[in-house]
Every structure is written in structure tokens, then in C-alpha cells.
Write an enzyme that holds these catalytic residues in place. Structure first.
Site, PDB file in Angstrom:
ATOM      1  N   GLU A 172      29.236  88.647  80.104  1.00 43.05           N
ATOM      2  CA  GLU A 172      27.918  88.480  79.470  1.00 43.05           C
ATOM      3  C   GLU A 172      26.851  89.334  80.148  1.00 43.05           C
ATOM      4  O   GLU A 172      25.649  89.073  80.039  1.00 43.05           O
ATOM      5  CB  GLU A 172      27.527  86.999  79.479  1.00 43.05           C
ATOM      6  CG  GLU A 172      28.547  86.101  78.803  1.00 43.05           C
ATOM      7  CD  GLU A 172      28.203  85.666  77.376  1.00 43.05           C
ATOM      8  OE1 GLU A 172      27.018  85.562  77.051  1.00 43.05           O
ATOM      9  OE2 GLU A 172      29.149  85.438  76.575  1.00 43.05           O
ATOM     10  N   HIS A 246      24.121  80.797  81.563  1.00 43.07           N
ATOM     11  CA  HIS A 246      24.101  82.073  82.288  1.00 43.07           C
ATOM     12  C   HIS A 246      23.476  81.813  83.658  1.00 43.07           C
ATOM     13  O   HIS A 246      22.625  80.922  83.799  1.00 43.07           O
ATOM     14  CB  HIS A 246      23.226  83.116  81.581  1.00 43.07           C
ATOM     15  CG  HIS A 246      23.792  83.652  80.309  1.00 43.07           C
ATOM     16  ND1 HIS A 246      23.040  83.852  79.180  1.00 43.07           N
ATOM     17  CD2 HIS A 246      25.046  84.056  79.994  1.00 43.07           C
ATOM     18  CE1 HIS A 246      23.795  84.350  78.216  1.00 43.07           C
ATOM     19  NE2 HIS A 246      25.025  84.466  78.682  1.00 43.07           N
ATOM     20  N   CYS A 378      15.601  86.821  79.947  1.00 37.14           N
ATOM     21  CA  CYS A 378      16.685  87.075  78.980  1.00 37.14           C
ATOM     22  C   CYS A 378      16.346  88.259  78.082  1.00 37.14           C
ATOM     23  O   CYS A 378      17.227  88.943  77.578  1.00 37.14           O
ATOM     24  CB  CYS A 378      16.892  85.875  78.062  1.00 37.14           C
ATOM     25  SG  CYS A 378      17.332  84.375  78.907  1.00 37.14           S
TER      26      CYS A 378
END
Ligand code: SUG
Length: 447
Positions: A172, A246, A378
């Protein structure tokens, strides 16, 4: 002198709440609600404008085209567009949502980037993330390739293929990677954070860990990082179960500053103590590591406020000329932190700590992105460049006041005010999304 530049993903006109974020509580909670693409894009643009106004190099990436007709065709939805969209909505709404996904805005997941000064072959290395854990994100790597190649031209840089799309190699990107370095930027340690080794599954897992150790190790190898500058850390399973999908939801870093929750990593105290020693020996500057304890802020509160998704930024010191006060480091927090007494207390503690160079805090309103589980960090991908190379980065993607004005007007004029998933199956809406995408691409190309 190596400096950090930020690339933000511009929110696309198909931004909606599909609920597809694996282990992402905000995404689940907002599934099916009405989204506001215009507002979302303007909020993101204002954040970019704020960072650029501090003198920090700020770039943007444009939205890819939606819907992803190829994805629908791969899933067997064929025929004229209205029929295809209606069938997807009726038979597999996740597929419709995935084909219209706006998740590309969260570019912290686009790639892992390591600069030339860290690699044995003296080149920048970039691995686009395969994002195979979720329906809607696995196509992003292919869509972002041209933007990546624009920023990282060969032979100075190597844009690798994403890791193979197999379960043990779930990746990711930068959301699970922290580059810690001395303020000059050229001597760095790399922290890779993962939730599982590879193919194992555990009945104790509430959510599938999105990053594997096998993926992180492969990236460190292909980027030719020195093994003694690489540290692997396992995410705490308690954190993943509580919605930390995350690492950047539970830890934040910038230069030699690392702030993380005590439940961010599993059994890592010794490794991190050791890292502090090695960091100082190698760089000559201390690693400023601050741990937030569970009693100060619970993991649940960290996820709700998104405190750890704040960006830490260093405005260039030359802005101080002319009598303007320049913060040493600035903490850019989501406005949700203002409603959280726990986040407020942690911010106060960091500001008062004489060894922590953060001396200023700003709050940004990113409610639409936050509702999909994406805070300030993000929305941005960090890259490092030598100051003298800044001018070689694509000028068409540099966030300037002119670009902000023109893009702002385009978004106001062409982006949908609001959207729901069923509306994405309507042809008029599809046409509006297509037109809005064309307009923002044209707007940037015309400057
Ligand atoms: O992958 N949300 C994204 C949020 C990504 C946040 N990025 C970082 N933490 N770096 C995700 O879960 C929501 C889409 C939806 O609701 O359908 C979503 O994809």
C-alpha cells in the site's frame, strides 16, 4: 541539500462513499451516504494552497478517467453503457463503486519512493503500490504510471513495475513507509511497517492486514537500500482491529522527528531504542521520538481524530527574511483534532517540548476526504529532490496561486455538487463526470 516536496492527488468528480476501504472504519460508516465532490476537491485544493503558501514545493496529480470501463468489462458487464451500469448496480454494487472510485486522491498509497542518495546505484527508486487488498484500488498503479514517469524520468530514476498481484505481496505504498533523516536530508533510515508476513491468515484478525513483510522486504531490496539502514516493524494487531488500516493512521514522521502511538508496533521498543542509537551515530543528530501512551490517547481516539495523519512540514527558512516569523516545523492537523481533548493535549505537549522542533499548528477542513478515511497525510505523497533540481520537476503540476484560482473556478463550474452510488448508473451523471475530468485536465494543460 535534499528537500521534501509534496504531491497531492486532486479529488475527482466521481468521489462517492462506496464503503470499500478494507479495515477502514470511516469508509464503512459513511457507506451509501451522499458525497460532495465539488466540496471535496475544493477542500483538497485549499490544503495544497496552504502548503504552497508556506514556500514548500507543492505539486498535484490529476484525476484519472472514470468510470473504468475495462474493469466492468473484465467482470463481465458488457453491452451499451446504460445497460452495463444498471447491471453492475443491481448485481454487484461494489463493482460499480470500484469503476467510479475516487480513492486515487489518497496518493500516500500510490507508491514507495526512495531518493537517489539512499540507493546503491545512485538513482531514485519508485515502486507503484499494487493495492491488491481492495476492489477499487488495484487499478490505480497502472493509471498513475504516466504521472510517476513525469516526475521521475529515466535514467535518473527507476519506476519499477508494481509487485506481482499475489496475496503474499500486498503493498500500500508510502502510507506504510517512513524515511527518517538528518535535516540535510541525505542520510536516511527506512522504516517499513507491515501487518502480516505473507500468505498466512489468522482467525483472530478482524480485518485483513493490507501490507505484508514480504512486500516491504522486496521493495527495500529492489530499491537497493543498504540493509543496515532498513528497519522492519510489525503493526500491532490491536491497532489493525481498531481501524488502523495503514501505519500513517497511528504514526507520523518528518526528517528526524517520529511521533507514534505506543500500540502502533508490536514488540518494537528494543528495535526503536537501537534505531535511536544508530541514527545518532550515523547522522550526528538525535532522532526525536515521541510516544503517545494509550492513557493519553486511545487507539480508538487516534482513529477518530486522525491526529497521526497530520503532516509535519518544514517551511524554508529564507521566508523569514523581511521580518516574517517562520515556524521551525509546522503540524498540519485535520480539524477533527480540535474536537478531541486527547488530541489537543498531545498537540500541546509536543508544542511545549523544547526538543521537538514543531512550534506551530494549523488545522485544515477535509471533511469529505476524512469521511472516506483520508486525512491530510493520506492526500500527499512525499518525494525528495536536491534543491537545485526543483526547477526540473513538471511545472504544469506545480501548485501556484494562478493554478489554484483557475482550477478552483473549473471545479466550481463543472464538478457535481453531490452524488450517491445509484446516481453513478445514470448516463447524465456519467457525462458530467467525463466533462469535469476533461475540464480539469484542460485547465492544467492551458497554464
Ligand atoms: O484505502 N479510503 C481509502 C483511504 C486511504 C487513506 N490513505 C492513507 N491512510 N494513507 C482506503 O481505505 C474509501 C472508499 C470508499 O469508501 O468506498 C477508501 O478507499
Amino acid at each position: 541539500m535534499w528537500i521534501e516536496a509534496n504531491i497531492d492527488g486532486l479529488v475527482g468528480p466521481s468521489h462517492h462513499f462506496g464503503g470499500l476501504g478494507v479495515g477502514n472504519l470511516a469508509s464503512h460508516e459513511h457507506a451509501g451516504q451522499v458525497s460532495h465532490p465539488r466540496k471535496a476537491a475544493l477542500q483538497g485544493l485549499r490544503k495544497m494552497q496552504l502548503v504552497a503558501s508556506l514556500g514548500i514545493p507543492q505539486f498535484l496529480w490529476l484525476p484519472p478517467w472514470r468510470p473504468n470501463w475495462q474493469l466492468l468489462a473484465n467482470l463481465g458487464f458488457r453491452g451499451p453503457p446504460p445497460q452495463r451500469l444498471a447491471a453492475a448496480l443491481a448485481e454487484q454494487p461494489q463493482a460499480l463503486s470500484a469503476a467510479f472510485s475516487g480513492a486515487f486522491m489518497w496518493v500516500a498509497n500510490a507508491a514507495t519512493i526512495t531518493p537517489a542518495c539512499d540507493s546503491a546505484d545512485g538513482r531514485d527508486h519508485i515502486t507503484p503500490a499494487n493495492l491488491i487488498a481492495s476492489w477499487h484500488r488495484a487499478g490505480e498503479a497502472a493509471e498513475r504510471r504516466s504521472e510517476l514517469e513525469l516526475f521521475f524520468p529515466s535514467p535518473r530514476s527507476v519506476v519499477h513495475q508494481p509487485l506481482s498481484a499475489i496475496v503474499p505481496l500486498r503493498d500500500e505504498g508510502a502510507a506504510n513507509h517512513m524515511r527518517l533523516c538528518a535535516p540535510a536530508g541525505d542520510i536516511a533510515f527506512h522504516l517499513f511497517v507491515y501487518g502480516a508476513d505473507g500468505e498466512e491468515l489468522s482467525p483472530a484478525w478482524q480485518f485483513l492486514p493490507r501490507q505484508t513483510r514480504a512486500a516491504s522486504e522486496a521493495i527495500a531490496r529492489r530499491h537497493r537500500l543498504s540493509p543496515d539502514r532498513v528497519v522492519g516493524l510489525r503493526q500491532h494487531p490491536h491497532a489493525i482491529s481498531a481501524g488502523v488500516f495503514h501505519n500513517d493512521v497511528i504514526a507520523t514522521s518528518h526528517l528526524n522527528v517520529l511521533v507514534h502511538h505506543e500500540l502502533a508496533f508490536l514488540d518494537a521498543e528494543q528495535v526503536l531504542d537501537d534505531l535511536e542509537g544508530r541514527f545518532y551515530q550515523t547522522t550526528g543528530v538525535p532522532l526525536v521520538r515521541r510516544v503517545v501512551r494509550q492513557e493519553e490517547m486511545s487507539v480508538q481516539e487516534a482513529v477518530a481524530s486522525y491526529f497521526f495523519n497530520s503532516q509535519i512540514l518544514s517551511p524554508p527558512l529564507d521566508r523569514g527574511r523581511g521580518g516574517v516569523d517562520v515556524p521551525k516545523m509546522l503540524l498540519l492537523c485535520p480539524r477533527q483534532c480540535q474536537q478531541s481533548p486527547a488530541a489537543g493535549a498531545v498537540i500541546k505537549r509536543l508544542l511545549a517540548d523544547p526538543e521537538v522542533p514543531i512550534d506551530h499548528v494549523e488545522f485544515v477542513s477535509l471533511d469529505e476526504s476524512m469521511a472516506g478515511g483520508g486525512g491530510p497525510a493520506c492526500l500527499r505523497l512525499r518525494m525528495w529532490t536536491q534543491r537545485q533540481n526543483l526547477a526540473t520537476l513538471p511545472a504544469s503540476r506545480r501548485v501556484t496561486s494562478q493554478l489554484v484560482d483557475r482550477l478552483g473556478q473549473t471545479i466550481e463550474r463543472w464538478y457535481p455538487h453531490q452524488l450517491t452510488l445509484p446516481e453513478l448508473a445514470e448516463l447524465a451523471v456519467v457525462e458530467q463526470i467525463d466533462e469535469a475530468t476533461r475540464r480539469v485536465h484542460q485547465c492544467v494543460a492551458s497554464l
